[in-house]
Design a protein around this motif. Structure first.
Motif, short mmCIF file in Angstrom:
data_model
loop_
_atom_site.label_atom_id
_atom_site.label_comp_id
_atom_site.label_asym_id
_atom_site.label_seq_id
_atom_site.Cartn_x
_atom_site.Cartn_y
_atom_site.Cartn_z
N VAL A 1 13.98 -0.73 -18.06
CA VAL A 1 14.64 -0.57 -17.20
C VAL A 1 13.00 -0.80 -16.06
N GLU A 2 14.56 -0.99 -14.81
CA GLU A 2 13.61 -0.85 -13.33
C GLU A 2 13.23 -0.13 -12.27
N LEU B 1 9.19 -4.29 -7.34
CA LEU B 1 9.62 -4.08 -8.41
C LEU B 1 8.53 -4.21 -9.39
N SER B 2 9.32 -3.27 -10.45
CA SER B 2 8.53 -2.86 -11.70
C SER B 2 9.68 -3.08 -13.02
N CYS B 3 9.15 -3.77 -14.23
CA CYS B 3 10.37 -3.09 -15.77
C CYS B 3 10.10 -3.46 -16.23
N ALA B 4 9.89 -1.98 -17.09
CA ALA B 4 9.64 -1.97 -18.04
C ALA B 4 10.55 -1.70 -19.43
N ALA B 5 9.42 -2.60 -20.47
CA ALA B 5 10.08 -2.92 -21.12
C ALA B 5 9.91 -2.10 -22.62
N THR C 1 4.88 -4.51 -18.67
CA THR C 1 5.55 -4.61 -17.80
C THR C 1 5.86 -5.46 -16.58
N VAL C 2 6.63 -6.25 -16.28
CA VAL C 2 6.83 -7.20 -15.34
C VAL C 2 6.78 -6.65 -14.11
N TRP D 1 19.39 -6.72 -20.56
CA TRP D 1 19.18 -6.89 -19.52
C TRP D 1 19.32 -5.58 -19.05
N GLY D 2 17.92 -5.11 -17.58
CA GLY D 2 18.14 -3.51 -17.48
C GLY D 2 19.20 -3.43 -16.48
N GLN D 3 19.66 -2.18 -16.11
CA GLN D 3 20.70 -1.23 -14.72
C GLN D 3 20.38 -1.92 -14.23
N GLY D 4 19.61 -2.51 -13.56
CA GLY D 4 19.32 -3.11 -12.65
C GLY D 4 19.10 -1.58 -10.86
#
Length: 127
Positions: free
Chosen positions: A5-6, A20-24, A78-79, A117-120
């Motif tokens: 999730v971005e 931007l963050s991306c939670a895995a 997170t990235v 992949w996330g949703q963008g």
């Protein structure tokens, strides 16, 4: 399965910054690298940056080198992508992606090597 999730997209003026963050979540231990890609209107999705979970090694597209920084927080799964000196040509939907990378490729810059992949999230840079 891994869910991504971005967050953090938005509208910014040229020269500004966004993070931007991306939670895995899920079976994150099955992935070896995390990457960011972007897709501008009318263009194909392109590689932006990648980071390896284990040692934090990074690799960037030439177009963002020196302006963007990818980082990871292993404890939080997170990235992040810190984007500075943004340009109008950085306008795109940004996607977070994760790769199992069982063959140990490096750098992992090809879209087809990513499994999840996330949703963008939309990033718009106004000039």
């Amino acid at each position: 399965q891994v869910q991504l999730v971005e967050s953090g997209g938005g509208l910014v003026q040229a020269g500004g910054s966004l993070r931007l963050s991306c939670a895995a979540a899920g079976r994150t231990f099955s992935t070896n690298v995390m990457g960011w890609f972007r897709q501008a209107p009318g263009k194909e999705r392109e590689f932006v940056a990648v980071i390896r979970w284990t040692d934090g090694d990074t690799y960037y597209a030439d177009s963002v080198k020196g302006r963007f920084t990818i980082s990871r927080d292993n404890a939080k799964n997170t990235v992040s992508l810190q984007m500075n000196s943004l340009k109008s040509e950085d306008t795109a939907v940004y996607y977070c992606a994760a790769a199992r990378n069982l063959n140990g490729y490096w750098p992992v810059a090809l879209e087809g090597l990513y499994d999840y992949w996330g949703q963008g999230t939309q990033v718009t840079v106004s000039s």
